[in-house]
Design an enzyme around this catalytic site. Structure first.
Site, PDB file in Angstrom:
ATOM      1  N   SER A  60     -29.154 104.385-127.947  1.00 55.53           N
ATOM      2  CA  SER A  60     -29.690 104.461-129.294  1.00 55.53           C
ATOM      3  C   SER A  60     -30.360 103.136-129.627  1.00 55.53           C
ATOM      4  O   SER A  60     -30.090 102.128-128.977  1.00 55.53           O
ATOM      5  CB  SER A  60     -28.559 104.713-130.289  1.00 55.53           C
ATOM      6  OG  SER A  60     -27.965 105.952-130.021  1.00 55.53           O
ATOM      7  N   HIS A  70     -37.238 109.696-135.327  1.00 50.05           N
ATOM      8  CA  HIS A  70     -35.822 109.844-135.706  1.00 50.05           C
ATOM      9  C   HIS A  70     -34.879 110.020-134.530  1.00 50.05           C
ATOM     10  O   HIS A  70     -33.666 110.022-134.692  1.00 50.05           O
ATOM     11  CB  HIS A  70     -35.649 111.016-136.672  1.00 50.05           C
ATOM     12  CG  HIS A  70     -35.412 112.349-136.011  1.00 50.05           C
ATOM     13  ND1 HIS A  70     -36.262 112.881-135.075  1.00 50.05           N
ATOM     14  CD2 HIS A  70     -34.407 113.240-136.149  1.00 50.05           C
ATOM     15  CE1 HIS A  70     -35.794 114.050-134.679  1.00 50.05           C
ATOM     16  NE2 HIS A  70     -34.673 114.293-135.308  1.00 50.05           N
TER      17      HIS A  70
END
Lengths: 485, 140
Positions: free
Chosen positions: A389, A408
């Site tokens: 991430s 996103h």
């Protein structure tokens, strides 16, 4: 699934345009953020047709935009951004999606990988017990109708008032965890009934909770403002939304919008794009109901963050304060918001739809926390389960170009069904464990749907946003432990 | 069209079904069964609960979406899984059915996925000489 056959004009290495004459009825061109390589996979499916369809919506300003993690949705693509002029534009529940204010919250800690790794199994087990997840899960918070109405108005504030987390968390939450135009009178009994038992639940599907380790810091000064100072530092990422409550709000308002489309004589290429003028009763009602669902989601993530702190505190026998478990930020990535933007040199009030896209406001913007005024708004981008991430920050270029928006997540390449056919949940879990990632889930078969092979490479997605200038990458982290509903 | 009852199709983010029926009644009942099979294995569901469902809508396409969304709602709120649907009354604006199923039991029902909603995306009920067909995309 048919391939994209239409025209694409290269603007530069990371910007591509669908001319507005591609389809009769497009009011603006399409703008796609992608590399040449990524464009190939995007063109394999119909998401670009959906970008062209969104360009039909009345009042759309500048472009119908696609972030690099774009993939085929229903109506709007996922990874789509569209801003409509409040004066003469529309709002579309399909431009937000069913999981209203699905989003991500990040906590930092003082812990390091060396301290957490020996206890990771214990931690994951504790979190799994403490945080209700999976299908049909019900929360530990029992409330009545009156309390639910208060919650919908107050959002994360309601939760903090009840001792879940602190006011400091609210300072670092988008909208401070509360959208102001929420009106519970716009919420049906059915939505209330569906939402009340599910507060404080993670849910299932792609929702998860991850214990992560910082692997790379690209911008040490910016990262340190967020409390991230070293490689091997432990972070916790929470990804969930408004659960059945949001789904019900979306379902019901789509029905209202279906009627509004003929009432206001709006021509649409797909029924799922159903919409109404922002200033109409239907538009305002949806915005008020959507704000309730957004507040519900912030409340949900606030509860979960509290139980994460509790669980860490129990395992390490130290208070969350001692463990330095502060919230870095909380962002929404399925939402429509009334914002002020500069368009052709003029200040314009627009309704920005971000469906699978994150707000990325720059340094100095008045709507970001004081703490981040100098660095820009933190942008939290979860990769797929088992990869990595990113934390990024918003930029001035995003403000000029993409209505302050960026990507996103990784974005799907394999359908859930195809992933299930080609992969086995059990093997996916074993693969993760071989790499030292501990995973706990209520439904092992669904792991196949969320496997890395089903997603684009998040590194590439982030790099495109970074190169295009709509967000700036700051930190990369990888998972140590995963809870999946 | 009307040989198979339904099949599951690929859609990148979500999941879709193509449903067939000789009659519209059959189409609606097969669509409901397809939905159940997206959630769990219908064979594992026993017929313990008898639940009447009645919906009124503007047109047949809308009615189908609302019918499926009502079943999703009943699962999310009351945790009822259905396997049999006796449609007593159906016209383009109204459906009255008796649905048979049971409460979700984690020991016996393997839940495949959470279905959030039936969407209107690319929805159209078609008719040919063999009967009726429709594609429905679900948000999951």
């Amino acid at each position: 699934m048919s391939k994209w056959q239409g025209q694409l004009v290269k603007i530069d290495n990371y910007h591509w345009k669908i001319p507005s004459n591609y389809k009769d009825g497009m009011r603006v061109p399409g703008l796609i953020y992608a590399s040449e390589e990524m464009l190939k996979s995007i063109c394999e499916e119909q998401s670009l047709t959906q970008i062209a369809n969104v360009a039909f919506l009345p009042g759309i300003v500048n472009f119908s935009m696609a972030m690099p993690d774009i993939h085929w949705g229903y109506g709007f693509p996922i990874g789509g951004v569209a801003a409509m002029n409040v004066k003469d534009g529309v709002i579309s529940p399909g431009g937000v999606g069913y999981d209203i204010n699905c989003g991500v919250r990040l906590l930092r800690t003082n812990l390091t990988e060396a301290e957490v790794k020996p206890r990771i199994k214990q931690l994951v087990d504790e979190l799994f017990v403490n945080i209700p997840s999976g299908l049909g899960s019900e929360g530990k918070i029992k409330i009545n109708q009156k309390e639910m109405r208060e919650l919908l108005i107050e959002g994360a504030h309601w939760t903090v008032k009840r001792g879940f987390g602190s006011a400091k968390d609210l300072d670092v939450t988008e909208e401070n965890g509360c959208m102001k135009y929420a009106d519970p009178d716009r919420i049906s009994d059915k939505a209330m009934k569906r939402g009340m038992p599910q507060i404080g639940t993670l849910g299932s599907g792609n929702h998860f909770l991850e214990i992560q380790v910082v692997r790379e810091i690209f911008e040490p000064k910016i990262a340190s403002v967020m409390g991230i100072n070293e490689v091997n530092q432990i972070l916790i990422l929470i990804h969930t939304g408004s659960r059945g409550f949001g789904h019900q709000v979306c379902t019901e308002h789509l029905r209202v919008m279906e009627k509004a489309v003929s009432k206001y004589g709006i021509q649409l290429p797909d029924r799922q794009l159903a919409c109404a003028p922002i200033e109409s009763k239907e538009g305002k009602d949806y915005l008020s109901a959507m704000a309730c669902a957004a507040n519900y989601a912030w409340c949900n993530r606030q509860c979960i963050a509290h139980w994460v702190r509790e669980s860490f505190s129990k395992i390490f026998d130290k208070s969350p304060q001692k463990l330095g478990m502060e919230q870095v930020y909380d962002v929404a990535h399925n939402i429509a918001k009334i914002e002020k933007h500069k368009v052709n040199g003029q200040n314009l009030k627009v309704c920005v739809h971000r469906k699978g896209a994150t707000r990325a406001f720059p340094s100095g913007h008045k709507e970001i926390p004081l703490k981040y005024k100098e660095i820009g708004q933190p942008v939290l981008i979860p990769g797929d389960m088992g990869s990595c991430s990113f934390i990024a920050v918003g930029t001035h270029k995003a403000m000029e170009e993409s209505f302050g928006s960026t990507c996103h997540g990784a974005g799907r390449v394999l359908s859930r069904h195809a992933a299930r056919r080609s992969l086995q949940g059990k093997n996916v879990a074993q693969g993760l464990e071989r790499r030292g990632i501990v995973i706990k889930t209520g439904d092992i078969s669904s792991l196949a749907e969320e496997a890395s092979q089903a997603y684009k490479d998040v590194n590439e997605v982030i790099d495109i946003c970074h190169q295009a200038g709509i967000s700036r990458k700051v930190v990369r982290a990888t998972p140590l432990g995963v809870i999946k509903g | 069209m009307a040989k198979k009852t339904f099949k599951i199709i690929n859609h990148t983010a979500d999941v879709g079904i193509i449903v067939y029926g000789i009659t519209v009644k059959q189409l609606f009942s097969n669509a409901a069964l397809a939905l159940s099979s997206l959630i769990t294995e219908p064979k594992s569901i026993k017929e313990k609960i008898k639940r009447p469902v009645e919906i009124t809508s503007e047109d047949r396409d809308n009615l189908l979406v609302e019918w499926l969304n009502e079943l999703i709602y009943l699962f999310d709120v009351e945790h009822i899984l259905f396997k049999k649907f006796d449609i007593e009354n159906l016209n383009s604006k109204h459906i009255k059915a008796i649905c048979y199923g049971e409460k979700f039991d984690p020991l016996r029902h393997n839940i495949k996925r959470e279905v959030k909603a039936a969407t209107y995306h690319m929805l159209k009920i078609d008719r040919d000489s063999n009967g009726y067909g429709v594609q429905v995309i679900f948000d999951v």
